[in-house]
Write an enzyme that holds these catalytic residues in place. Structure first.
Site, short mmCIF file in Angstrom:
data_model
loop_
_atom_site.label_atom_id
_atom_site.label_comp_id
_atom_site.label_asym_id
_atom_site.label_seq_id
_atom_site.Cartn_x
_atom_site.Cartn_y
_atom_site.Cartn_z
N CYS A 113 0.77 -1.14 0.15
CA CYS A 113 0.00 0.10 0.06
C CYS A 113 0.71 1.27 0.20
O CYS A 113 0.33 2.39 -0.19
CB CYS A 113 -0.73 -0.03 1.01
SG CYS A 113 -1.99 -1.60 1.36
N HIS A 250 -2.57 6.78 2.87
CA HIS A 250 -2.89 5.62 2.43
C HIS A 250 -4.51 5.43 2.94
O HIS A 250 -5.01 5.59 3.95
CB HIS A 250 -2.27 4.33 2.86
CG HIS A 250 -2.80 3.12 2.64
ND1 HIS A 250 -3.36 2.65 1.60
CD2 HIS A 250 -3.19 2.11 3.57
CE1 HIS A 250 -4.17 1.33 1.88
NE2 HIS A 250 -3.64 0.94 2.82
N ASN A 280 -10.64 0.42 0.45
CA ASN A 280 -9.12 0.18 0.28
C ASN A 280 -8.55 -0.25 -1.13
O ASN A 280 -8.74 -1.39 -1.29
CB ASN A 280 -8.63 -0.52 1.32
CG ASN A 280 -7.13 -0.72 1.78
OD1 ASN A 280 -6.30 -0.33 0.94
ND2 ASN A 280 -6.83 -0.98 2.96
#
Length: 322
Positions: A113, A250, A280
């Site tokens: 990520c 993130h 996400n």
């Protein structure tokens, strides 16, 4: 030339939108539980056969169009991904083929990520070398293909998407500072592990595991490390948290972003978020956030901090000044 600037940005998400209620139809969860724990309402899922390279290509095409330059003018393509089409060829090589960017050399960066932060930083260095003028940095993820849909604690978080930027050489660069970290930990978050052979057999065939995370450990790791990392990084630059005009972290989940904002003493309005509608999207979340921010506010003279964190445990920040 002494640096790089961002000529254009774009993002692309699959057309199929999956709601929390859709997930509740197939796994033991609810819209209320997901929103309370993650803030996520919907996510885009690739259900039309689009793989990671396809999302990356679409985002790149949009960015090139906005930059008004041709694919053959690109010297370097970096794709950051946690969910490649395969181990070889690289997803970046497939994008290079799709775009017909014949001059460009291409490769993947896999830092989960945190990937887009690492990719932007890397492209900036190649441009600063003076050997390359134009670079494409693309963060692209099809997380859905790596999910175990029986694992509700992980599956409800993730969505698919891609973001891209076109970078070019300039006299005064946009990247003002950066700091990266890696703490090797293979247990808290892992995906795509392939076990070695234990014996010779005609039945041997590569087996890959699904995405898995220890949610509480991830939360503790992020909340312990990331606010401290941001403060120390800014202090090294002679800046305070209030010196930053916009944060793009993130997009792990909204609750984590709210925690980081509160810990830093900064209003949530300064944080670019897309996790509530996209889920996400791993490395793509920051790239999508940067594109949305560039198109919603005037960033001229503004300081923007990108902070990525993910499996590894890998994390880092890049300070941009437009």
């Amino acid at each position: 030339m002494s640096g790089s600037k961002i000529l254009a940005s774009a993002h692309y998400v699959p057309r199929d939108i999956v709601t929390n209620d859709d997930l509740a139809d197939i796994i033991d969860t609810s819209d209320e539980w997901i929103q309370v724990h993650t803030g996520i309402k919907t996510r885009h899922i690739s259900l039309q056969g689009e793989n990671t390279s396809d999302l990356a290509t679409s985002a790149a095409e949009l960015a090139l169009h906005q930059a008004n330059i041709k694919a053959e003018d690109i010297d370097l393509i970096i794709v950051t991904t946690f969910t490649p089409d395969g181990l070889a060829p690289s997803t970046a090589a497939l994008v290079q083929r799709n775009l017909q960017a014949k001059k460009a050399w291409a490769y993947d960066i896999m830092t989960a990520c945190a990937g887009f932060v690492f990719g932007l930083s890397t492209a900036d260095k190649f441009i600063k070398s003076g050997q390359y003028k134009n670079a494409l940095v693309i963060a692209s993820e099809v997380n859905s293909k790596m999910m175990d849909f029986k694992d509700r604690t992980s599956t409800v978080f993730f969505g698919d998407g891609a973001g891209a930027i076109v970078m070019t050489a300039t006299d005064e660069g946009i990247v003002k500072a950066e700091k990266m970290h890696t703490i090797g930990n293979a247990d808290v978050v892992h995906s795509g592990r392939i076990e070695p052979l234990k014996e010779l057999s005609v039945d041997n065939y590569p087996k890959i595991d699904a995405f898995s995370q220890q949610g509480r450990s991830v939360f503790n790791e992020v909340t312990t490390s990331i606010p401290q990392h941001i403060r120390e990084f800014l202090e090294e630059q002679g800046l305070t948290t209030g010196s930053i005009d916009y944060y793009i972290p993130h997009q792990a989940n909204l609750r984590l972003i709210e925690y980081i904002a509160n810990d830093l003493g900064e209003p949530i309005e300064k944080f670019s978020t897309n996790v509530t509608k996209n889920g996400n999207t791993s490395s793509a979340g920051i790239a999508i956030g940067l594109d949305e921010l560039r198109k919603s506010v005037d960033l001229n003279g503004k300081k923007v901090l990108l902070t990525g964190f993910g499996a590894g445990f890998t994390y880092g920040s890049v300070l941009l000044e437009f």
